[in-house]
Write an enzyme that holds these catalytic residues in place. Structure first.
Site, PDB file in Angstrom:
ATOM      1  CD  GLU A  68      94.197  33.838  92.907  1.00 60.43           C
ATOM      2  OE1 GLU A  68      94.973  34.186  91.999  1.00 60.43           O
ATOM      3  OE2 GLU A  68      92.976  33.701  92.725  1.00 60.43           O
ATOM      4  CG  HIS A 124      97.618  32.050  89.186  1.00 57.11           C
ATOM      5  ND1 HIS A 124      97.570  31.811  87.831  1.00 57.11           N
ATOM      6  CD2 HIS A 124      96.341  32.107  89.610  1.00 57.11           C
ATOM      7  CE1 HIS A 124      96.299  31.735  87.449  1.00 57.11           C
ATOM      8  NE2 HIS A 124      95.528  31.906  88.503  1.00 57.11           N
ATOM      9  CG  HIS A 177      92.563  29.236  90.922  1.00 57.60           C
ATOM     10  ND1 HIS A 177      91.821  28.826  89.847  1.00 57.60           N
ATOM     11  CD2 HIS A 177      93.154  30.399  90.545  1.00 57.60           C
ATOM     12  CE1 HIS A 177      91.957  29.699  88.854  1.00 57.60           C
ATOM     13  NE2 HIS A 177      92.774  30.653  89.263  1.00 57.60           N
ATOM     14  CG  ASP A 231      93.165  33.108  86.127  1.00 57.02           C
ATOM     15  OD1 ASP A 231      93.605  34.014  86.863  1.00 57.02           O
ATOM     16  OD2 ASP A 231      92.857  31.982  86.535  1.00 57.02           O
TER      17      ASP A 231
END
Length: 130
Positions: free
Chosen positions: A24, A79, A81, A92
């Protein structure tokens, strides 16, 4: 609130997230009044970076200090995935601390979505024409 993003900032973000694969990726969008002016990539130092992220604390502190000196604000945290989808995981939601949108990229499609967390309300992201 609407997050406004230039194509150049989007490409810079995607470049960072692609380079992080299969881990990630994480970073900050800095700007003013909801408009992203700078992308600040951060190292992911989580012990299981292929399934979670943790921004390296010193780099995060440097970004916050820089933004204050530059007269910028934290517009969003982004961010990726690596295996999708572009929606918040339970982790999250549980770890959401900042009062800004969290932008999540599905790296299979490179589709992005933004959310207020932990509530999960979606935030519009408008791609500006450069």
């Amino acid at each position: 609130m609407i997050v406004r993003l230039s194509r150049a900032c989007l490409e810079q973000t995607l470049s960072h997230l692609r380079a992080a694969l299969p881990r990630e990726g994480v970073g900050l969008w800095l700007g003013q009044a909801g408009r992203v002016l700078q992308v600040w990539p951060l190292p992911n130092v989580h012990l299981r970076p292929w399934e979670r992220y943790q921004a390296e604390p010193q780099s995060l502190l440097e970004a916050v200090r820089y933004s204050e000196r530059a007269g910028l604000e934290l517009v969003a945290i982004f961010h990726s995935h690596p295996n999708g989808p572009a929606q918040p995981s339970e982790t999250d939601r549980a770890q959401a601390f900042w009062r800004v949108p969290y932008v999540i990229f599905d790296m299979h499609t490179e589709h992005l979505r933004a959310f207020w967390l932990p509530q999960g309300e979606e935030v519009p992201v408008w791609l500006e024409q450069d």
